[in-house]
Design an enzyme around this catalytic site. Sequence first.
Site, PDB file in Angstrom:
ATOM      1  N   ASP A  12       0.837  -1.199   0.000  1.00 22.14           N
ATOM      2  CA  ASP A  12       0.000   0.000   0.000  1.00 22.14           C
ATOM      3  C   ASP A  12       0.875   1.253   0.000  1.00 22.14           C
ATOM      4  O   ASP A  12       1.970   1.247   0.572  1.00 22.14           O
ATOM      5  CB  ASP A  12      -0.895  -0.032   1.258  1.00 22.14           C
ATOM      6  CG  ASP A  12      -2.091   0.892   1.124  1.00 22.14           C
ATOM      7  OD1 ASP A  12      -2.271   1.493   0.049  1.00 22.14           O
ATOM      8  OD2 ASP A  12      -2.839   1.020   2.107  1.00 22.14           O
ATOM      9  N   ASN A  60     -10.672  -2.481  -6.100  1.00 24.05           N
ATOM     10  CA  ASN A  60      -9.861  -1.581  -6.941  1.00 24.05           C
ATOM     11  C   ASN A  60     -10.453  -1.370  -8.343  1.00 24.05           C
ATOM     12  O   ASN A  60     -10.072  -0.430  -9.046  1.00 24.05           O
ATOM     13  CB  ASN A  60      -8.422  -2.098  -7.099  1.00 24.05           C
ATOM     14  CG  ASN A  60      -7.571  -1.947  -5.862  1.00 24.05           C
ATOM     15  OD1 ASN A  60      -6.627  -2.708  -5.642  1.00 24.05           O
ATOM     16  ND2 ASN A  60      -7.870  -0.952  -5.024  1.00 24.05           N
ATOM     17  N   TRP A  61     -11.402  -2.228  -8.760  1.00 26.05           N
ATOM     18  CA  TRP A  61     -12.051  -2.007 -10.065  1.00 26.05           C
ATOM     19  C   TRP A  61     -12.836  -0.696 -10.062  1.00 26.05           C
ATOM     20  O   TRP A  61     -13.238  -0.206 -11.115  1.00 26.05           O
ATOM     21  CB  TRP A  61     -12.998  -3.166 -10.420  1.00 26.05           C
ATOM     22  CG  TRP A  61     -12.297  -4.438 -10.809  1.00 26.05           C
ATOM     23  CD1 TRP A  61     -12.311  -5.620 -10.141  1.00 26.05           C
ATOM     24  CD2 TRP A  61     -11.501  -4.675 -11.991  1.00 26.05           C
ATOM     25  NE1 TRP A  61     -11.563  -6.576 -10.804  1.00 26.05           N
ATOM     26  CE2 TRP A  61     -11.060  -6.017 -11.950  1.00 26.05           C
ATOM     27  CE3 TRP A  61     -11.107  -3.877 -13.078  1.00 26.05           C
ATOM     28  CZ2 TRP A  61     -10.248  -6.582 -12.942  1.00 26.05           C
ATOM     29  CZ3 TRP A  61     -10.303  -4.439 -14.070  1.00 26.05           C
ATOM     30  CH2 TRP A  61      -9.890  -5.772 -13.993  1.00 26.05           C
ATOM     31  N   ARG A  63     -11.615   2.119  -9.253  1.00 23.38           N
ATOM     32  CA  ARG A  63     -10.701   3.250  -9.524  1.00 23.38           C
ATOM     33  C   ARG A  63     -10.902   3.770 -10.947  1.00 23.38           C
ATOM     34  O   ARG A  63     -11.469   3.074 -11.793  1.00 23.38           O
ATOM     35  CB  ARG A  63      -9.251   2.784  -9.342  1.00 23.38           C
ATOM     36  CG  ARG A  63      -8.968   2.485  -7.900  1.00 23.38           C
ATOM     37  CD  ARG A  63      -7.491   2.413  -7.636  1.00 23.38           C
ATOM     38  NE  ARG A  63      -7.280   2.169  -6.217  1.00 23.38           N
ATOM     39  CZ  ARG A  63      -6.138   2.358  -5.589  1.00 23.38           C
ATOM     40  NH1 ARG A  63      -5.081   2.780  -6.241  1.00 23.38           N
ATOM     41  NH2 ARG A  63      -6.031   2.120  -4.307  1.00 23.38           N
ATOM     42  N   ARG A 176       1.834  -5.133   6.081  1.00 21.37           N
ATOM     43  CA  ARG A 176       1.112  -4.075   5.364  1.00 21.37           C
ATOM     44  C   ARG A 176       1.901  -2.790   5.455  1.00 21.37           C
ATOM     45  O   ARG A 176       2.274  -2.356   6.545  1.00 21.37           O
ATOM     46  CB  ARG A 176      -0.304  -3.868   5.892  1.00 21.37           C
ATOM     47  CG  ARG A 176      -1.038  -2.792   5.086  1.00 21.37           C
ATOM     48  CD  ARG A 176      -2.509  -2.713   5.305  1.00 21.37           C
ATOM     49  NE  ARG A 176      -3.095  -1.788   4.338  1.00 21.37           N
ATOM     50  CZ  ARG A 176      -4.346  -1.830   3.894  1.00 21.37           C
ATOM     51  NH1 ARG A 176      -5.161  -2.762   4.337  1.00 21.37           N
ATOM     52  NH2 ARG A 176      -4.794  -0.943   3.017  1.00 21.37           N
TER      53      ARG A 176
END
Length: 236
Positions: A12, A60-61, A63, A176
């Site tokens: 990230d 994320n699709w 975006r 992360r």
Amino acid sequence: MSIPLHIGIIMDGNGRWAEMRGLPRFEGHRRGVERAMEITEAALGTGIKVLSLYAFSIENWRRPEDEISVIMSLLESTLKGKSLNFMKEGIKFKVIGNRDRLSDNTREIVESVERLTENNDKFTLQCALSYSGRDEIIRAVKRAISIGLSPEDISEERISQLLDTSGIPDLDLIIRTSGEQRLSNFLLWQSAYSEFYFTSTLWPDFTKEELLEAIYNYQTRDRRFGKLTNGAVKCT
Ligand code: FPP
């Protein structure tokens, strides 16, 4: 404690890394993909057997289309460029996630690298692409129904076999980057007993040294899996 067998990374902070430098977000992704490959190389030398990278979530699709297309083309060109390297290093490449939404071109490239590397057994690079843990579990349940399993057939082992990660051990450690401290739908089933390592480093700045730091830190943890340290089982 021993070396973790399976590490997952939620990479990230690419966008913030770019924005902080006055660069377009895609520069952060370009640098992020380079990092992903460097960290894979670094992981190879540590004794880890599986590295799972969260490359693109189902969420994320949502975006902007141009950002999605940059991420997908970076992924495609990286896979094309690295496939011979994967062969040389004994890396099996595998994608987990919902392939229905991938373009034909992305799917073909992914699947050709998967076929090319399927017999490699030194190390597995598992890329979560168009992935969400809940979607993976839903698809597993649908598969269970479609192959006619009855309630008595359902067990942890059976569910594990029906997931995209079938045959892969559960995650020992999840890293992360970028300071966020959440799982964001990453490998929900497989992280039941994972240890976590959170760092404020943005993914494009993550280094081999920090990977080793995360592993050393993991080695100081006392993993009891619900038992007491002496092996007795707690009643509460
Ligand atoms: C998160 O940063 C990163 C992504 C959504 C994409 C990451 C994808 C890669 C690095 C590709 C990996 C490639 C291979 C070959 C495994 P962000 O955009 O959410 O950053 P922000 O939170 O700062 O906006």
